[in-house]
Design a protein around this motif. Structure first.
Motif, mmCIF file in Angstrom:
data_model
loop_
_atom_site.group_PDB
_atom_site.id
_atom_site.type_symbol
_atom_site.label_atom_id
_atom_site.label_comp_id
_atom_site.label_asym_id
_atom_site.label_seq_id
_atom_site.Cartn_x
_atom_site.Cartn_y
_atom_site.Cartn_z
ATOM 1 N N UNK A 8 4.682 11.816 11.346
ATOM 2 C CA UNK A 8 4.949 12.616 10.153
ATOM 3 C C UNK A 8 5.455 13.987 10.574
ATOM 4 N N UNK A 9 6.697 14.058 10.907
ATOM 5 C CA UNK A 9 7.315 15.289 11.393
ATOM 6 C C UNK A 9 7.647 16.207 10.224
ATOM 7 N N UNK A 10 7.322 17.480 10.367
ATOM 8 C CA UNK A 10 7.673 18.473 9.353
ATOM 9 C C UNK A 10 8.890 19.253 9.820
ATOM 10 N N UNK A 14 0.838 -1.201 0.000
ATOM 11 C CA UNK A 14 0.000 0.000 0.000
ATOM 12 C C UNK A 14 0.874 1.252 0.000
ATOM 13 N N UNK A 15 0.357 2.353 -0.532
ATOM 14 C CA UNK A 15 1.123 3.602 -0.558
ATOM 15 C C UNK A 15 1.369 4.129 0.858
ATOM 16 N N UNK A 16 2.467 4.807 1.019
ATOM 17 C CA UNK A 16 2.775 5.490 2.267
ATOM 18 C C UNK A 16 1.801 6.655 2.449
ATOM 19 N N UNK A 17 1.655 7.464 1.404
ATOM 20 C CA UNK A 17 0.710 8.589 1.372
ATOM 21 C C UNK A 17 -0.075 8.497 0.067
ATOM 22 N N UNK A 18 -1.381 8.673 0.165
ATOM 23 C CA UNK A 18 -2.232 8.714 -1.023
ATOM 24 C C UNK A 18 -3.157 9.915 -0.893
ATOM 25 N N UNK A 19 -3.157 10.754 -1.916
ATOM 26 C CA UNK A 19 -3.970 11.972 -1.919
ATOM 27 C C UNK A 19 -4.986 11.875 -3.046
ATOM 28 N N UNK A 20 -6.249 12.137 -2.707
ATOM 29 C CA UNK A 20 -7.333 12.064 -3.691
ATOM 30 C C UNK A 20 -8.254 13.272 -3.548
ATOM 31 N N UNK A 57 -7.711 10.089 12.240
ATOM 32 C CA UNK A 57 -6.604 9.797 13.152
ATOM 33 C C UNK A 57 -6.443 10.872 14.213
ATOM 34 N N UNK A 58 -5.847 10.507 15.327
ATOM 35 C CA UNK A 58 -5.438 11.458 16.357
ATOM 36 C C UNK A 58 -4.319 12.327 15.759
ATOM 37 N N UNK A 59 -4.541 13.637 15.687
ATOM 38 C CA UNK A 59 -3.577 14.506 15.007
ATOM 39 C C UNK A 59 -2.221 14.542 15.705
ATOM 40 N N UNK A 60 -2.205 14.486 17.017
ATOM 41 C CA UNK A 60 -0.926 14.502 17.736
ATOM 42 C C UNK A 60 -0.135 13.233 17.406
ATOM 43 N N UNK A 61 -0.805 12.090 17.416
ATOM 44 C CA UNK A 61 -0.148 10.843 17.056
ATOM 45 C C UNK A 61 0.359 10.871 15.620
ATOM 46 N N UNK A 62 -0.449 11.420 14.714
ATOM 47 C CA UNK A 62 -0.045 11.534 13.322
ATOM 48 C C UNK A 62 1.204 12.400 13.205
ATOM 49 N N UNK A 69 -0.864 17.186 4.844
ATOM 50 C CA UNK A 69 -0.544 15.774 5.061
ATOM 51 C C UNK A 69 -0.413 15.454 6.542
ATOM 52 N N UNK A 70 0.207 16.338 7.326
ATOM 53 C CA UNK A 70 0.352 16.013 8.754
ATOM 54 C C UNK A 70 -0.727 16.664 9.615
ATOM 55 N N UNK A 71 -1.801 17.127 8.983
ATOM 56 C CA UNK A 71 -2.985 17.660 9.663
ATOM 57 C C UNK A 71 -2.718 18.930 10.470
ATOM 58 N N UNK A 72 -1.698 19.677 10.089
ATOM 59 C CA UNK A 72 -1.517 21.009 10.664
ATOM 60 C C UNK A 72 -2.578 21.937 10.099
ATOM 61 N N UNK A 73 -2.965 21.688 8.843
ATOM 62 C CA UNK A 73 -4.070 22.384 8.183
ATOM 63 C C UNK A 73 -5.114 21.344 7.796
ATOM 64 N N UNK A 74 -6.344 21.790 7.654
ATOM 65 C CA UNK A 74 -7.430 20.889 7.242
ATOM 66 C C UNK A 74 -7.882 21.236 5.827
#
Length: 141
Positions: free
Chosen positions: A76-78, A2-8, A67-72, A46-51
């Motif tokens: 996925x550190x920026x 499966x993809x690591x990240x998939x955007x649709x 997902x829990x944004x803190x866990x994400x 991608x890391x849910x800093x923005x929606x």
């Protein structure tokens, strides 16, 4: 695999529309685009800093919206690209830079020359808060 990240169907603030994108696991991927085209915004989405306004982002097969944004964000550190400019205009940033170094400030013509060379040919009275991340980096140079 499966993809690591998939955007649709990803849209941000009804202005930025991203193409379908798959980032595979264990591969090096590059994101290229013009300054201000939304690359940094995409990473923040991608890391849910923005929606997003619409669309989905999947991380290892799970919709990040569920997902829990803190866990994400722990996974996925920026790394920030922010260049730290002073409040105010581009011209004021030149003036403050030289003042902090106890040097005589260059002329406005010199400022415009540097901006042109760094591909940020903006007016000197442009507020720095209006610049994209990439534009701030080039002014900072």
């Amino acid at each position: 695999m499966q993809p690591f990240i998939k955007i649709s169907g990803l849209v941000f603030m009804d202005k930025l529309k991203y193409p379908e994108l798959i980032i595979p696991q264990y591969k090096t991927s590059f994101l290229a685009g013009a300054s201000g085209s939304g690359k940094s915004t995409l990473f923040k989405l991608i890391n849910a800093t923005l929606s997003p306004s619409s669309g989905t982002i999947e991380y290892n097969g799970t919709d990040t919206a569920t997902m829990d944004t803190i866990g994400l964000r722990r996974e996925l550190l920026l790394a920030s690209q922010d260049a730290y400019l002073f409040e105010g205009t581009i011209k004021q940033n030149f003036e403050m830079y030289y003042a902090f170094r106890d040097n005589l400030c260059i002329t406005e013509a010199g400022m415009r020359k540097y901006l042109y060379l760094c591909c940020v040919d903006f007016a000197l009275d442009t507020p720095c808060k209006n610049l994209s991340g990439g534009e701030k980096q080039r002014v900072f140079m």
